[in-house]
Design an enzyme around this catalytic site. Sequence first.
Site, PDB file in Angstrom:
ATOM      1  N   LEU A  69     -18.052  -2.273   1.584  1.00  0.00           N
ATOM      2  CA  LEU A  69     -18.904  -1.207   1.054  1.00  0.00           C
ATOM      3  C   LEU A  69     -18.751  -1.069  -0.456  1.00  0.00           C
ATOM      4  O   LEU A  69     -19.135  -0.060  -1.047  1.00  0.00           O
ATOM      5  CB  LEU A  69     -18.589   0.121   1.747  1.00  0.00           C
ATOM      6  CG  LEU A  69     -18.911   0.151   3.252  1.00  0.00           C
ATOM      7  CD1 LEU A  69     -18.507   1.481   3.863  1.00  0.00           C
ATOM      8  CD2 LEU A  69     -20.391  -0.131   3.486  1.00  0.00           C
ATOM      9  N   TYR A  72       0.835  -1.196   0.000  1.00  0.00           N
ATOM     10  CA  TYR A  72       0.000   0.000   0.000  1.00  0.00           C
ATOM     11  C   TYR A  72       0.876   1.253   0.000  1.00  0.00           C
ATOM     12  O   TYR A  72       1.487   1.606   1.008  1.00  0.00           O
ATOM     13  CB  TYR A  72      -0.916   0.030   1.217  1.00  0.00           C
ATOM     14  CG  TYR A  72      -1.942  -1.086   1.281  1.00  0.00           C
ATOM     15  CD1 TYR A  72      -2.260  -1.849   0.156  1.00  0.00           C
ATOM     16  CD2 TYR A  72      -2.611  -1.380   2.468  1.00  0.00           C
ATOM     17  CE1 TYR A  72      -3.199  -2.865   0.213  1.00  0.00           C
ATOM     18  CE2 TYR A  72      -3.555  -2.386   2.534  1.00  0.00           C
ATOM     19  CZ  TYR A  72      -3.845  -3.134   1.413  1.00  0.00           C
ATOM     20  OH  TYR A  72      -4.773  -4.133   1.485  1.00  0.00           O
TER      21      TYR A  72
END
Length: 313
Positions: A200, A58
Site C-alpha cells: 500500500l 522491529y
Amino acid sequence: MLRRTLGAHGPEISVIGYGAWEAGGEMWGGDVEDERTMQAMETAIECGVDWIDTAEAYGDGRSEELVGRVLARHRDDVRVFTKVAPFKSGLRPEQVKRAAEGSLKRLGVDHIDLFQIHWPDTDGVPIEDTWGAMAGLQDEGLVRYLGVSNFDRELVERCLAIRHVDSVQNQYSLLHREDERNFLPWLEQHGVGYLAYGPLAYGLLTGTITKETKFDPNDWRSGRWNLGYYRELFAPGKLEPNLEIVAALKKVAERVDVPLSTLALRAALATQGVTAAIAGSRNPTHVRTNAAAGETFLDAPDVLSEIRAILGD
C-alpha cells in the site's frame, strides 16, 4: 481468505499476511498501546490471516514480543515469519544462530516457520556463509522454511546453489514495481515464492495522504531518517506525481465500488509471481479492510488494463 502455496516446497498461506513492523513502534510515531496493537493482530486472525511477519529489528525485539503474546493463544492456527538483520545481530554463522535463539525466546515458540535474511550484508560476510548457517538451523528443526528479503537475482542464485530458497520478500506495490518484469517470472520458474511488502506504499495507496498531510516527527515518512522509501515515495518532487497516480487509481476504485486499498492489494496479488502481500496496521478497522482484499482476486482484464495504463504501461 484465499490461499496460495509459498513457492514449490513451502506451506499454503493466506494471500494477505499481517506485517508487524509498525508493532515495534519505533520509526512510526505516535503512542499506540500494546493492547491495541495486539487487538489488530487478533482482528487479522479473525479475518482469516494465518501468518504474521516480524523481525528482530522491529522496535529492538518489541514487535516479536507482542507477536509472541498473540501466538500464545493462536499457535496452532498462525505461522510466524521473522528475520535476522546485518544491522542487528549480524550475519556471521554464529550470529545467525544466536539471532534465531533470541527470536525463539521472544516469540515463545519452539520453531520459526519462515526465517529470513532481512537485508544483504554490508560488512563482507559471504552470503554462502550466512545461507549455510540458515540451512543448518533448518536441519536442526529450529526453522521450517528459509527466505530472504531485499535480495536481487544474483544473491538468490548463490543461495539456491546451497539450499532451496522458499521465498523472497521485497518491496512491491503499484508505486514500486522494480521486480515485476524480470525478477518475478524468474523466481516463479525456480519455485521461489514472493512476499510483497509495502503493497500500500506505506499509506499512499489508501488515498488518505495528501500534500498537506503532516507526519509525526518520529514517523519515518516525515523524512527524519531519509530512508530510501521516503526518498522514493514521500520526498518533495516524488510525492506530487505519486499522488497524481493515486488520484487516478482512486477513480477506478470508485467505479468498481471498492476501497482504493482493496484495489491496490488485489492488483498486486494479480501480478504474475506474487504469492502474497504483507499489510500491517495498528488500527483494527484498517486491518479488516486489508484482509477483505484477500477474499477475491482482481481478474477483470479491463480493470487491470486500466490500472496498467495509469501506471504508464
